[in-house]
Design a protein around this motif. Structure first.
Motif, PDB file in Angstrom:
ATOM      1  N   GLN A  20      42.699 -20.605 -47.049  1.00  0.00           N
ATOM      2  CA  GLN A  20      42.194 -21.535 -46.047  1.00  0.00           C
ATOM      3  C   GLN A  20      42.605 -22.957 -46.417  1.00  0.00           C
ATOM      4  O   GLN A  20      42.366 -23.399 -47.533  1.00  0.00           O
ATOM      5  N   ALA A  21      43.180 -23.671 -45.471  1.00  0.00           N
ATOM      6  CA  ALA A  21      43.762 -24.974 -45.781  1.00  0.00           C
ATOM      7  C   ALA A  21      42.721 -26.005 -46.179  1.00  0.00           C
ATOM      8  O   ALA A  21      43.005 -26.915 -46.966  1.00  0.00           O
ATOM      9  N   ASN A  22      41.508 -25.885 -45.660  1.00  0.00           N
ATOM     10  CA  ASN A  22      40.460 -26.869 -45.934  1.00  0.00           C
ATOM     11  C   ASN A  22      39.132 -26.255 -45.532  1.00  0.00           C
ATOM     12  O   ASN A  22      39.095 -25.148 -44.976  1.00  0.00           O
ATOM     13  N   TYR A  23      38.036 -26.954 -45.780  1.00  0.00           N
ATOM     14  CA  TYR A  23      36.770 -26.553 -45.166  1.00  0.00           C
ATOM     15  C   TYR A  23      36.602 -27.386 -43.901  1.00  0.00           C
ATOM     16  O   TYR A  23      36.766 -28.600 -43.900  1.00  0.00           O
ATOM     17  N   PHE A  24      36.320 -26.702 -42.812  1.00  0.00           N
ATOM     18  CA  PHE A  24      36.217 -27.361 -41.519  1.00  0.00           C
ATOM     19  C   PHE A  24      34.773 -27.625 -41.130  1.00  0.00           C
ATOM     20  O   PHE A  24      34.502 -28.290 -40.139  1.00  0.00           O
ATOM     21  N   ALA A  25      33.850 -27.063 -41.880  1.00  0.00           N
ATOM     22  CA  ALA A  25      32.429 -27.245 -41.594  1.00  0.00           C
ATOM     23  C   ALA A  25      31.657 -27.063 -42.885  1.00  0.00           C
ATOM     24  O   ALA A  25      32.158 -26.508 -43.855  1.00  0.00           O
TER      25      ALA A  25
ATOM     26  N   TYR B 230      29.665 -35.672 -50.720  1.00  0.00           N
ATOM     27  CA  TYR B 230      29.894 -36.433 -49.499  1.00  0.00           C
ATOM     28  C   TYR B 230      31.350 -36.264 -49.077  1.00  0.00           C
ATOM     29  O   TYR B 230      32.163 -37.175 -49.173  1.00  0.00           O
ATOM     30  N   LEU B 231      31.658 -35.021 -48.645  1.00  0.00           N
ATOM     31  CA  LEU B 231      32.978 -34.666 -48.125  1.00  0.00           C
ATOM     32  C   LEU B 231      34.073 -34.813 -49.181  1.00  0.00           C
ATOM     33  O   LEU B 231      35.157 -35.331 -48.906  1.00  0.00           O
ATOM     34  N   GLU B 232      33.789 -34.347 -50.386  1.00  0.00           N
ATOM     35  CA  GLU B 232      34.783 -34.369 -51.454  1.00  0.00           C
ATOM     36  C   GLU B 232      35.891 -33.358 -51.165  1.00  0.00           C
ATOM     37  O   GLU B 232      35.706 -32.407 -50.406  1.00  0.00           O
ATOM     38  N   ASP B 233      37.017 -33.559 -51.812  1.00  0.00           N
ATOM     39  CA  ASP B 233      38.170 -32.681 -51.623  1.00  0.00           C
ATOM     40  C   ASP B 233      37.955 -31.392 -52.409  1.00  0.00           C
ATOM     41  O   ASP B 233      37.933 -31.398 -53.639  1.00  0.00           O
ATOM     42  N   ARG B 234      37.789 -30.295 -51.697  1.00  0.00           N
ATOM     43  CA  ARG B 234      37.634 -28.987 -52.337  1.00  0.00           C
ATOM     44  C   ARG B 234      38.730 -28.024 -51.862  1.00  0.00           C
ATOM     45  O   ARG B 234      38.549 -26.811 -51.841  1.00  0.00           O
ATOM     46  N   ARG B 235      39.885 -28.585 -51.511  1.00  0.00           N
ATOM     47  CA  ARG B 235      40.961 -27.740 -50.994  1.00  0.00           C
ATOM     48  C   ARG B 235      41.536 -26.801 -52.046  1.00  0.00           C
ATOM     49  O   ARG B 235      42.123 -25.778 -51.700  1.00  0.00           O
TER      50      ARG B 235
ATOM     51  N   LYS C 197      51.311 -21.833 -41.812  1.00  0.00           N
ATOM     52  CA  LYS C 197      50.901 -22.423 -43.083  1.00  0.00           C
ATOM     53  C   LYS C 197      51.281 -23.898 -43.153  1.00  0.00           C
ATOM     54  O   LYS C 197      50.501 -24.731 -43.627  1.00  0.00           O
ATOM     55  N   GLN C 198      52.467 -24.237 -42.695  1.00  0.00           N
ATOM     56  CA  GLN C 198      52.878 -25.639 -42.695  1.00  0.00           C
ATOM     57  C   GLN C 198      51.972 -26.462 -41.781  1.00  0.00           C
ATOM     58  O   GLN C 198      51.541 -27.566 -42.136  1.00  0.00           O
ATOM     59  N   PHE C 199      51.663 -25.915 -40.610  1.00  0.00           N
ATOM     60  CA  PHE C 199      50.771 -26.586 -39.669  1.00  0.00           C
ATOM     61  C   PHE C 199      49.389 -26.780 -40.284  1.00  0.00           C
ATOM     62  O   PHE C 199      48.809 -27.873 -40.225  1.00  0.00           O
ATOM     63  N   GLU C 200      48.853 -25.740 -40.900  1.00  0.00           N
ATOM     64  CA  GLU C 200      47.532 -25.819 -41.523  1.00  0.00           C
ATOM     65  C   GLU C 200      47.477 -26.904 -42.589  1.00  0.00           C
ATOM     66  O   GLU C 200      46.538 -27.706 -42.634  1.00  0.00           O
ATOM     67  N   LEU C 201      48.472 -26.920 -43.463  1.00  0.00           N
ATOM     68  CA  LEU C 201      48.459 -27.871 -44.573  1.00  0.00           C
ATOM     69  C   LEU C 201      48.583 -29.305 -44.082  1.00  0.00           C
ATOM     70  O   LEU C 201      47.921 -30.216 -44.594  1.00  0.00           O
ATOM     71  N   GLN C 202      49.422 -29.532 -43.075  1.00  0.00           N
ATOM     72  CA  GLN C 202      49.581 -30.878 -42.522  1.00  0.00           C
ATOM     73  C   GLN C 202      48.276 -31.362 -41.900  1.00  0.00           C
ATOM     74  O   GLN C 202      47.836 -32.494 -42.131  1.00  0.00           O
ATOM     75  N   GLN C 203      47.639 -30.500 -41.110  1.00  0.00           N
ATOM     76  CA  GLN C 203      46.405 -30.899 -40.439  1.00  0.00           C
ATOM     77  C   GLN C 203      45.239 -30.994 -41.428  1.00  0.00           C
ATOM     78  O   GLN C 203      44.334 -31.813 -41.252  1.00  0.00           O
ATOM     79  N   ALA C 204      45.266 -30.165 -42.474  1.00  0.00           N
ATOM     80  CA  ALA C 204      44.225 -30.252 -43.505  1.00  0.00           C
ATOM     81  C   ALA C 204      44.282 -31.592 -44.224  1.00  0.00           C
ATOM     82  O   ALA C 204      43.240 -32.170 -44.566  1.00  0.00           O
ATOM     83  N   GLU C 205      45.474 -32.088 -44.459  1.00  0.00           N
ATOM     84  CA  GLU C 205      45.608 -33.401 -45.091  1.00  0.00           C
ATOM     85  C   GLU C 205      45.090 -34.494 -44.166  1.00  0.00           C
ATOM     86  O   GLU C 205      44.407 -35.431 -44.617  1.00  0.00           O
ATOM     87  N   ARG C 206      45.380 -34.386 -42.885  1.00  0.00           N
ATOM     88  CA  ARG C 206      44.871 -35.375 -41.927  1.00  0.00           C
ATOM     89  C   ARG C 206      43.340 -35.332 -41.894  1.00  0.00           C
ATOM     90  O   ARG C 206      42.679 -36.384 -41.845  1.00  0.00           O
ATOM     91  N   LEU C 207      42.779 -34.134 -41.915  1.00  0.00           N
ATOM     92  CA  LEU C 207      41.329 -34.010 -41.922  1.00  0.00           C
ATOM     93  C   LEU C 207      40.731 -34.600 -43.191  1.00  0.00           C
ATOM     94  O   LEU C 207      39.704 -35.293 -43.145  1.00  0.00           O
TER      95      LEU C 207
END
Length: 247
Positions: free
Chosen positions: A100-105, A87-92, A166-176
């Motif tokens: 890839q900073a995160n899974y988006f889908a 249920y949307l666990e952290d797999r970063r 990369k900085q942008f990706e990581l910041q937004q991945a944390e927000r997501l």
């Protein structure tokens, strides 16, 4: 990732009759590592799929993989690992291993050269967020198009642009991920909801906000990489996003 949560519980119950490919694991990264090692040993590519049993598109992808033509392609060319995001666990840790900073889908489909761990399909990841609606013919064309020497590496980025993105990706991945944490409990409740229970409309509204953000973010990241390859050493203008209603 399923868009119509009003039918999620019904579809989830149907999915329960299928063989589960997205199974909880004590060590998902070890599962990925095993796929990489087997791919090296057998001279194949690693195919890492992050998905969930409750997700319409994750299950749709698994169904299309069962097509006889796809079974041949997968057996001949890939060592596959299905990673359960629950249920949307952290797999970063897994996505970031491959840039890839995160899974988006769900599903997120990663095709990886096991020797270099280079992600070979970075420019087409968005395609599989709607995996269930894609016909088998496109699956066959797409997955048969990858090999060990026929995928040219993308042009390198300047140090400035690479650092910016990369900085942008990581910041937004944390927000997501913070948004995923907020949704997690209500998502599970909706998946387990019986027909006589009232849907949680507030959850659907929050889900819609997060969906809009994650889709736009993934598109923006891809656009940033494309622009960076065109501009070389020029700095980039990074997108901004409105706050979520709960922020």
């Amino acid at each position: 990732m399923l868009l119509a949560f009003s039918v999620l519980s019904t579809e989830s119950q149907a999915a329960d009759t299928q063989v589960s490919v997205y199974k909880a694991s004590a060590d998902p990264m070890q599962d990925v590592q095993l796929a990489l090692e087997q791919a090296k040993k057998n001279d194949k590519l690693a195919l890492i799929i992050l998905g969930a049993q409750w997700c319409h598109d994750s299950m749709g992808l698994a169904d299309k993989f069962d097509a006889p033509e796809m079974q041949v392609i997968l057996a001949d060319n890939f060592e596959t690992a299905f990673v359960d995001v629950g249920y949307l666990e952290d797999r970063r840790d897994i996505t970031q291993r491959f840039g890839q900073a995160n899974y988006f889908a769900t599903p997120t489909v990663l095709i990886v050269d096991p020797h270099s761990e280079r992600l070979l399909n970075a420019d087409s990841l968005q395609k599989w967020g709607v995996a269930d609606s894609i016909p088998v013919s496109q699956y066959i064309e797409y997955f048969s198009g990858f090999g060990h020497s026929d995928v040219d590496p993308l042009p390198p980025l300047s140090e400035l642009n690479s650092r910016q993105i990369k900085q942008f990706e990581l910041q937004q991945a944390e927000r997501l991920m913070q948004a995923y944490r907020l949704l997690r409990t209500d998502l599970r409740a909706d998946v387990e909801r019986t027909p006589d229970q009232t849907p949680n409309e507030d959850f659907y509204k929050r889900w819609a906000e997060v969906r809009s953000f994650r889709l736009q973010l993934q598109a923006d990241i891809q656009a940033l990489y494309s622009k960076a390859r065109e501009q070389h050493d020029a700095g980039l203008s990074l997108p901004t996003y409105p706050k979520f209603s709960w922020e």
